[in-house]
Design a protein around this motif. Structure first.
Motif, PDB file in Angstrom:
ATOM      1  N   LEU A 180     -23.985 -56.784  -6.533  1.00 46.98           N
ATOM      2  CA  LEU A 180     -24.508 -57.114  -5.212  1.00 46.98           C
ATOM      3  C   LEU A 180     -24.737 -55.837  -4.393  1.00 46.98           C
ATOM      4  CD1 LEU A 180     -22.305 -60.270  -4.493  1.00 46.98           C
ATOM      5  CD2 LEU A 180     -24.568 -60.164  -5.544  1.00 46.98           C
ATOM      6  N   ASN A 181     -24.840 -55.975  -3.075  1.00 43.91           N
ATOM      7  CA  ASN A 181     -25.241 -54.837  -2.247  1.00 43.91           C
ATOM      8  C   ASN A 181     -24.108 -54.255  -1.414  1.00 43.91           C
ATOM      9  OD1 ASN A 181     -27.985 -54.971  -3.061  1.00 43.91           O
ATOM     10  ND2 ASN A 181     -28.307 -56.689  -1.662  1.00 43.91           N
ATOM     11  N   ASP A 182     -22.888 -54.726  -1.620  1.00 43.32           N
ATOM     12  CA  ASP A 182     -21.756 -54.188  -0.864  1.00 43.32           C
ATOM     13  C   ASP A 182     -21.421 -52.786  -1.359  1.00 43.32           C
ATOM     14  OD1 ASP A 182     -21.449 -56.536   0.575  1.00 43.32           O
ATOM     15  OD2 ASP A 182     -20.173 -57.430  -0.955  1.00 43.32           O
ATOM     16  N   PRO A 183     -20.803 -51.956  -0.498  1.00 44.37           N
ATOM     17  CA  PRO A 183     -20.380 -50.625  -0.958  1.00 44.37           C
ATOM     18  C   PRO A 183     -19.230 -50.726  -1.945  1.00 44.37           C
ATOM     19  CG  PRO A 183     -19.663 -51.018   1.308  1.00 44.37           C
ATOM     20  CD  PRO A 183     -20.577 -52.143   0.947  1.00 44.37           C
ATOM     21  N   TRP A 184     -19.392 -50.116  -3.087  1.00 41.37           N
ATOM     22  CA  TRP A 184     -18.350 -50.056  -4.109  1.00 41.37           C
ATOM     23  C   TRP A 184     -17.840 -48.618  -4.179  1.00 41.37           C
ATOM     24  CZ3 TRP A 184     -17.728 -53.650  -8.732  1.00 41.37           C
ATOM     25  CH2 TRP A 184     -18.070 -54.968  -8.390  1.00 41.37           C
ATOM     26  N   LEU A 185     -16.793 -48.414  -4.944  1.00 40.81           N
ATOM     27  CA  LEU A 185     -16.232 -47.070  -5.065  1.00 40.81           C
ATOM     28  C   LEU A 185     -17.281 -46.099  -5.594  1.00 40.81           C
ATOM     29  CD1 LEU A 185     -12.646 -47.781  -6.475  1.00 40.81           C
ATOM     30  CD2 LEU A 185     -13.339 -47.321  -4.116  1.00 40.81           C
ATOM     31  N   LYS A 186     -17.284 -44.914  -5.043  1.00 43.51           N
ATOM     32  CA  LYS A 186     -18.284 -43.894  -5.388  1.00 43.51           C
ATOM     33  C   LYS A 186     -17.572 -42.668  -5.954  1.00 43.51           C
ATOM     34  CE  LYS A 186     -21.213 -45.360  -1.517  1.00 43.51           C
ATOM     35  NZ  LYS A 186     -20.238 -46.332  -0.963  1.00 43.51           N
ATOM     36  N   PRO A 187     -18.314 -41.804  -6.658  1.00 45.42           N
ATOM     37  CA  PRO A 187     -19.761 -41.858  -6.935  1.00 45.42           C
ATOM     38  C   PRO A 187     -20.089 -42.868  -8.041  1.00 45.42           C
ATOM     39  CG  PRO A 187     -18.811 -39.941  -7.983  1.00 45.42           C
ATOM     40  CD  PRO A 187     -17.706 -40.563  -7.179  1.00 45.42           C
ATOM     41  N   TYR A 188     -21.319 -43.343  -8.022  1.00 44.79           N
ATOM     42  CA  TYR A 188     -21.768 -44.326  -9.008  1.00 44.79           C
ATOM     43  C   TYR A 188     -22.162 -43.637 -10.313  1.00 44.79           C
ATOM     44  CZ  TYR A 188     -22.188 -47.383  -4.885  1.00 44.79           C
ATOM     45  OH  TYR A 188     -21.936 -48.112  -3.753  1.00 44.79           O
ATOM     46  N   THR A 189     -21.682 -44.160 -11.424  1.00 43.40           N
ATOM     47  CA  THR A 189     -21.906 -43.528 -12.732  1.00 43.40           C
ATOM     48  C   THR A 189     -23.385 -43.352 -13.051  1.00 43.40           C
ATOM     49  OG1 THR A 189     -19.812 -44.334 -13.632  1.00 43.40           O
ATOM     50  CG2 THR A 189     -21.530 -43.773 -15.217  1.00 43.40           C
ATOM     51  N   ASP A 190     -24.208 -44.386 -12.782  1.00 41.55           N
ATOM     52  CA  ASP A 190     -25.621 -44.279 -13.161  1.00 41.55           C
ATOM     53  C   ASP A 190     -26.319 -43.142 -12.413  1.00 41.55           C
ATOM     54  OD1 ASP A 190     -25.297 -45.721 -10.807  1.00 41.55           O
ATOM     55  OD2 ASP A 190     -27.095 -46.942 -11.121  1.00 41.55           O
ATOM     56  N   LEU A 191     -25.903 -42.902 -11.170  1.00 43.88           N
ATOM     57  CA  LEU A 191     -26.508 -41.803 -10.412  1.00 43.88           C
ATOM     58  C   LEU A 191     -25.983 -40.452 -10.888  1.00 43.88           C
ATOM     59  CD1 LEU A 191     -26.495 -43.289  -6.793  1.00 43.88           C
ATOM     60  CD2 LEU A 191     -28.251 -43.458  -8.575  1.00 43.88           C
ATOM     61  N   VAL A 192     -24.698 -40.397 -11.211  1.00 42.32           N
ATOM     62  CA  VAL A 192     -24.105 -39.151 -11.717  1.00 42.32           C
ATOM     63  C   VAL A 192     -24.772 -38.741 -13.032  1.00 42.32           C
ATOM     64  CG1 VAL A 192     -21.991 -38.104 -12.634  1.00 42.32           C
ATOM     65  CG2 VAL A 192     -21.895 -39.501 -10.563  1.00 42.32           C
ATOM     66  N   LEU A 193     -25.059 -39.719 -13.887  1.00 45.46           N
ATOM     67  CA  LEU A 193     -25.680 -39.422 -15.180  1.00 45.46           C
ATOM     68  C   LEU A 193     -27.077 -38.818 -15.004  1.00 45.46           C
ATOM     69  CD1 LEU A 193     -24.629 -42.547 -17.287  1.00 45.46           C
ATOM     70  CD2 LEU A 193     -23.762 -40.213 -17.476  1.00 45.46           C
ATOM     71  N   LYS A 194     -27.728 -39.108 -13.896  1.00 42.47           N
ATOM     72  CA  LYS A 194     -29.038 -38.513 -13.626  1.00 42.47           C
ATOM     73  C   LYS A 194     -28.893 -37.101 -13.058  1.00 42.47           C
ATOM     74  CE  LYS A 194     -31.286 -42.967 -12.679  1.00 42.47           C
ATOM     75  NZ  LYS A 194     -31.948 -43.821 -11.649  1.00 42.47           N
ATOM     76  N   GLU A 195     -27.783 -36.870 -12.356  1.00 45.38           N
ATOM     77  CA  GLU A 195     -27.582 -35.581 -11.694  1.00 45.38           C
ATOM     78  C   GLU A 195     -27.065 -34.495 -12.651  1.00 45.38           C
ATOM     79  OE1 GLU A 195     -24.807 -36.647  -8.726  1.00 45.38           O
ATOM     80  OE2 GLU A 195     -26.268 -37.742  -7.472  1.00 45.38           O
ATOM     81  N   LEU A 196     -26.215 -34.873 -13.606  1.00 46.81           N
ATOM     82  CA  LEU A 196     -25.570 -33.876 -14.456  1.00 46.81           C
ATOM     83  C   LEU A 196     -26.554 -33.014 -15.250  1.00 46.81           C
ATOM     84  CD1 LEU A 196     -22.385 -35.787 -15.668  1.00 46.81           C
ATOM     85  CD2 LEU A 196     -22.492 -33.852 -14.101  1.00 46.81           C
ATOM     86  N   PRO A 197     -27.609 -33.583 -15.851  1.00 51.03           N
ATOM     87  CA  PRO A 197     -28.543 -32.717 -16.580  1.00 51.03           C
ATOM     88  C   PRO A 197     -29.212 -31.680 -15.680  1.00 51.03           C
ATOM     89  CG  PRO A 197     -28.848 -35.008 -17.207  1.00 51.03           C
ATOM     90  CD  PRO A 197     -27.921 -35.017 -16.034  1.00 51.03           C
ATOM     91  N   GLN A 198     -29.414 -32.057 -14.420  1.00 46.20           N
ATOM     92  CA  GLN A 198     -30.016 -31.111 -13.477  1.00 46.20           C
ATOM     93  C   GLN A 198     -29.080 -29.938 -13.170  1.00 46.20           C
ATOM     94  OE1 GLN A 198     -31.115 -33.445 -10.064  1.00 46.20           O
ATOM     95  NE2 GLN A 198     -32.302 -34.908 -11.276  1.00 46.20           N
ATOM     96  N   LYS A 199     -27.792 -30.116 -13.482  1.00 46.41           N
ATOM     97  CA  LYS A 199     -26.815 -29.052 -13.273  1.00 46.41           C
ATOM     98  C   LYS A 199     -26.550 -28.274 -14.559  1.00 46.41           C
ATOM     99  CE  LYS A 199     -24.492 -31.677  -9.599  1.00 46.41           C
ATOM    100  NZ  LYS A 199     -23.226 -32.308  -9.143  1.00 46.41           N
ATOM    101  N   GLY A 200     -27.358 -28.535 -15.588  1.00 45.54           N
ATOM    102  CA  GLY A 200     -27.234 -27.805 -16.828  1.00 45.54           C
ATOM    103  C   GLY A 200     -26.344 -28.453 -17.882  1.00 45.54           C
ATOM    104  N   VAL A 201     -25.867 -29.651 -17.594  1.00 40.57           N
ATOM    105  CA  VAL A 201     -24.998 -30.346 -18.565  1.00 40.57           C
ATOM    106  C   VAL A 201     -25.853 -30.965 -19.664  1.00 40.57           C
ATOM    107  CG1 VAL A 201     -23.384 -32.245 -18.907  1.00 40.57           C
ATOM    108  CG2 VAL A 201     -23.196 -30.794 -16.879  1.00 40.57           C
ATOM    109  N   LYS A 202     -25.619 -30.539 -20.902  1.00 35.54           N
ATOM    110  CA  LYS A 202     -26.338 -31.087 -22.045  1.00 35.54           C
ATOM    111  C   LYS A 202     -25.424 -31.879 -22.970  1.00 35.54           C
ATOM    112  CE  LYS A 202     -29.862 -27.450 -22.097  1.00 35.54           C
ATOM    113  NZ  LYS A 202     -30.503 -26.372 -22.885  1.00 35.54           N
ATOM    114  N   LYS A 203     -24.180 -31.433 -23.088  1.00 31.28           N
ATOM    115  CA  LYS A 203     -23.199 -32.127 -23.943  1.00 31.28           C
ATOM    116  C   LYS A 203     -22.156 -32.767 -23.053  1.00 31.28           C
ATOM    117  CE  LYS A 203     -23.897 -28.977 -27.828  1.00 31.28           C
ATOM    118  NZ  LYS A 203     -23.269 -27.991 -28.734  1.00 31.28           N
ATOM    119  N   LEU A 204     -22.298 -34.062 -22.860  1.00 30.88           N
ATOM    120  CA  LEU A 204     -21.447 -34.786 -21.935  1.00 30.88           C
ATOM    121  C   LEU A 204     -20.404 -35.597 -22.710  1.00 30.88           C
ATOM    122  CD1 LEU A 204     -20.796 -35.708 -18.998  1.00 30.88           C
ATOM    123  CD2 LEU A 204     -22.418 -37.588 -19.376  1.00 30.88           C
TER     124      LEU A 204
END
Length: 283
Positions: free
Chosen positions: A259-283
């Motif tokens: 649903l649309n309520d605030p859940w605990l953060k950070p959200y995994t799906d968003l983190v997975l998009k951010e990590l490669p931009q920080k140079g993470v290749k082997k997660l």
């Protein structure tokens, strides 16, 4: 076969559908989501959300997901729970039962079987198989077990095992299990199941600590005994220390929000998009 045991153990896990079919998944989701400690809206609103917005569509999607992970022996969670049950029975002389909070075998079936097989039973050690405390895990298992005992009009005592998130043997077992995957990596992401932020606030016995500041989980408080967020972070800290993971090469996130309520953060799906931009290749 009956025994003279006065104490028994009941392991309780989350549960799963009886099969990955759409009807079985719908039945499971209905029981799970109508639990007021999972979806904690007032009953009329909860029923409307579940039966009008979730169940018409979600079971088909979830059934497909279950099919992709289903084992020949059955639901992975149920099979693993049965294996834990069998292994524990080899380690103790006490009778050991197994139940699921949702679907089968139910908590009522588990307690009833222990009482039937052990007429002199006085105490059940209730072991929710969740490392951290949350309304939607440990608390709902405790409440359901208490309701069952009351329904059965039994004088049996329930002795609940507290969350074991910081148990050294638990941490050591996880590190050993993961050691083969920790030989070559850029970053380790500890992704925990999410819960609504309001659940954390509701279980705060002080009423004024959880989520009141960005570093609330680092400030000692009685609230931590019931704080899922704090206990997740503690698991990570203990794991990182035991496994020797360097600073800067690990982080936490939370998955599976609803649903649309605030859940605990950070959200995994968003983190997975951010990590490669920080140079993470082997997660």
């Amino acid at each position: 076969m009956s025994s003279n045991a006065k104490k028994a153990i009941l392991l309780v896990n989350l549960g799963s559908p009886d099969s990955p079919s759409v009807p079985d998944v719908r039945k499971y989701l209905a029981e799970f989501l109508m639990d007021g400690r999972v979806l904690d809206s007032p009953l009329p609103i909860r029923a409307m959300i579940v039966y009008l917005f979730i169940l018409p569509r979600r079971p088909k999607e979830s059934a497909h997901a279950y099919e992709t992970i289903w084992w020949p022996e059955g639901s992975p969670l149920k099979v693993i729970s049965e294996n834990v049950h069998s292994l524990l029975k080899e380690e103790t002389e006490l009778p050991v039962g197994l139940a699921m909070r949702y679907q089968n075998p139910s908590i009522e079936a588990g307690i009833s079987e222990l009482l039937k097989d052990n007429p002199r039973l006085e105490e059940i050690v209730l072991a929710p198989l969740y490392p951290q405390y949350a309304m939607s895990t440990t608390e709902t298992v405790m409440a359901k077990a208490q309701d069952v005992v009351k329904k059965l009009k039994s004088s049996i005592k329930l002795n609940v095992i507290r969350p074991f998130y910081n148990n050294p043997e638990y941490i050591a077992a996880m590190v050993e299990n993961a050691r083969g995957d920790l030989k070559n990596y850029d970053h380790v992401l500890f992704s925990y199941h999410g819960i609504p932020e309001r659940h954390v606030v509701k279980t705060d016995p002080t009423g004024n600590h959880c989520l009141k500041s960005s570093d609330c989980c680092d400030i000692p408080s009685p609230a931590h005994e019931y704080c899922y967020r704090h206990q997740c972070f503690e698991v990570t800290k203990l794991f990182v220390k035991a496994a020797g993971i360097p600073d800067g090469k690990w982080s936490n996130s939370f998955q599976s929000r609803l649903l649309n309520d605030p859940w605990l953060k950070p959200y995994t799906d968003l983190v997975l998009k951010e990590l490669p931009q920080k140079g993470v290749k082997k997660l």
